[in-house]
Design an enzyme around this catalytic site. Structure first.
Site, PDB file in Angstrom:
ATOM      1  N   ASN A 197       0.840  -1.197   0.000  1.00 47.59           N
ATOM      2  CA  ASN A 197       0.000   0.000   0.000  1.00 47.59           C
ATOM      3  C   ASN A 197       0.879   1.253   0.000  1.00 47.59           C
ATOM      4  O   ASN A 197       2.016   1.220   0.450  1.00 47.59           O
ATOM      5  CB  ASN A 197      -0.903  -0.001   1.241  1.00 47.59           C
ATOM      6  CG  ASN A 197      -1.931   1.119   1.202  1.00 47.59           C
ATOM      7  OD1 ASN A 197      -2.382   1.519   0.133  1.00 47.59           O
ATOM      8  ND2 ASN A 197      -2.302   1.618   2.369  1.00 47.59           N
ATOM      9  N   ASP A 233      -3.931  -4.383  10.922  1.00 51.86           N
ATOM     10  CA  ASP A 233      -3.905  -3.057  11.537  1.00 51.86           C
ATOM     11  C   ASP A 233      -3.787  -2.003  10.442  1.00 51.86           C
ATOM     12  O   ASP A 233      -2.762  -1.905   9.768  1.00 51.86           O
ATOM     13  CB  ASP A 233      -2.734  -2.928  12.514  1.00 51.86           C
ATOM     14  CG  ASP A 233      -2.852  -3.891  13.676  1.00 51.86           C
ATOM     15  OD1 ASP A 233      -3.975  -4.083  14.166  1.00 51.86           O
ATOM     16  OD2 ASP A 233      -1.821  -4.450  14.094  1.00 51.86           O
ATOM     17  N   LEU A 234      -4.802  -1.224  10.262  1.00 52.53           N
ATOM     18  CA  LEU A 234      -4.873  -0.277   9.153  1.00 52.53           C
ATOM     19  C   LEU A 234      -3.670   0.656   9.120  1.00 52.53           C
ATOM     20  O   LEU A 234      -3.362   1.327  10.105  1.00 52.53           O
ATOM     21  CB  LEU A 234      -6.161   0.549   9.272  1.00 52.53           C
ATOM     22  CG  LEU A 234      -6.383   1.601   8.188  1.00 52.53           C
ATOM     23  CD1 LEU A 234      -6.561   0.937   6.838  1.00 52.53           C
ATOM     24  CD2 LEU A 234      -7.613   2.449   8.522  1.00 52.53           C
ATOM     25  N   ASP A 235      -2.968   0.686   7.970  1.00 50.04           N
ATOM     26  CA  ASP A 235      -1.830   1.580   7.737  1.00 50.04           C
ATOM     27  C   ASP A 235      -0.714   1.421   8.763  1.00 50.04           C
ATOM     28  O   ASP A 235       0.071   2.343   8.996  1.00 50.04           O
ATOM     29  CB  ASP A 235      -2.289   3.050   7.713  1.00 50.04           C
ATOM     30  CG  ASP A 235      -3.133   3.365   6.494  1.00 50.04           C
ATOM     31  OD1 ASP A 235      -2.920   2.732   5.450  1.00 50.04           O
ATOM     32  OD2 ASP A 235      -4.016   4.239   6.598  1.00 50.04           O
ATOM     33  N   MET A 236      -0.641   0.250   9.398  1.00 51.03           N
ATOM     34  CA  MET A 236       0.368   0.023  10.430  1.00 51.03           C
ATOM     35  C   MET A 236       1.282  -1.151  10.090  1.00 51.03           C
ATOM     36  O   MET A 236       2.015  -1.626  10.941  1.00 51.03           O
ATOM     37  CB  MET A 236      -0.320  -0.240  11.781  1.00 51.03           C
ATOM     38  CG  MET A 236      -1.154   0.921  12.303  1.00 51.03           C
ATOM     39  SD  MET A 236      -0.155   2.325  12.796  1.00 51.03           S
ATOM     40  CE  MET A 236       0.501   1.705  14.344  1.00 51.03           C
TER      41      MET A 236
END
Length: 293
Positions: A197, A233-236
């Site tokens: 991403n 974990d979103l964007d982690m």
């Protein structure tokens, strides 16, 4: 679609194991004894005493005295098991197949397609999936099939099922080139450390819509981008590549967005290249990335 110039004789070995003396000697001697010519080697240890050892090694295969499969079996028993290694061998001739997911922003999407068309990214793009129809003509220009799968709050589950059906047995990974939908935990679990991403590097600040306007309103002096593997974990997820540029009060919100998108597309391309060339070893929540010399 243009044919990629790849070294059909090139193989890459990635290793993670407890650090101890003799690892490099054992690995290189094994490969030499079986006719491999080592052309590149890089390594890293977290600590010389009881640390973790990471290594990436490239070698040529045309003069091996056994098949690739037999070489891997022999390596497993003679080298990997005694040193408690986690390891993988990848062959450059087998190009990775990666789908592109995109919404409406086209900068990162076009960057990947352009670099692939110029043979700068050694991958196969079987298809593109988007929740909007806007970029279909651009995909057709590059000769890549484009699947429009709308996503709403009520149809998200059905949409993901269609996406997974397209991807199953057809792709090795996915590039999220500004795909503005959150993938479910079930979807992400199908491709561990294989979904890349890209996003702006303001997180955790300026969350939500129009982050560049928020950054302008706060008078930021640096903007940037982060490419990472997607986890639950979103964007982690583990970070692969990052970059920043300096900005000032003279830049409008639109100019910040323009500059930020330039950074986003180059950082995404850098991360994708590192993934394709097997330069990344995931170590828990972070990565070891062996940059090209």
């Amino acid at each position: 679609m243009m044919k990629h110039a790849v070294d059909a004789n090139l193989a890459r070995l990635l290793i993670t194991c407890p650090d101890r003396p003799g690892i490099i000697a054992k690995v290189t001697t094994f490969l030499k004894d079986h006719g491999a010519n080592i052309t590149d080697l890089d390594q890293h240890s977290t600590d010389p005493e009881n640390g973790t050892f990471f290594m990436r090694l490239e070698f040529q295969t045309p003069h091996l005295d056994m098949s690739n499969q037999n070489l891997e079996q022999a390596f497993a028993t003679q080298v990997a098991e005694p040193f408690k290694m986690q390891w993988q061998i990848h062959y450059a001739a087998k190009l990775k197949k990666m789908a592109i997911f995109v919404s409406k922003y086209d900068h990162a999407f076009l960057e990947i397609l352009w670099r692939q068309a110029r043979n700068e990214l050694p991958l196969i793009i079987p298809f593109i999936i988007s929740n909007h129809p806007d970029l279909k003509k651009a995909a057709e220009h590059f000769g890549v099939p484009y699947h429009h799968i709308p996503v709403t709050q009520n149809t998200k589950k059905e949409a993901e099922a269609k996406m997974l059906a397209l991807c199953e047995n057809q792709v090795d990974g996915i590039i999220l080139a500004r795909y503005m939908q959150i993938l479910s935990e079930d979807f992400v679990s199908r491709y561990p450390n294989k979904i890349i991403n890209i996003h702006h590097s303001f997180l955790p600040a300026f969350v939500g819509a129009n982050p560049y306007q928020q950054a302008y309103d706060k008078g930021v002096k640096l903007i940037g981008a982060t490419a990472h593997y997607v986890t639950q974990d979103l964007d982690m997820g583990p970070i692969i590549a990052q970059d920043v540029i300096r900005v000032s009060h003279r830049h409008s919100a639109d100019k910040l967005r323009e500059l930020g998108q330039d950074v986003e597309r180059t950082v995404l391309a850098r991360a994708v290249r590192a993934h394709l060339e097997d330069r990344i070893i995931v170590d828990g929540t972070k990565t070891v990335v062996f940059e090209q010399h």
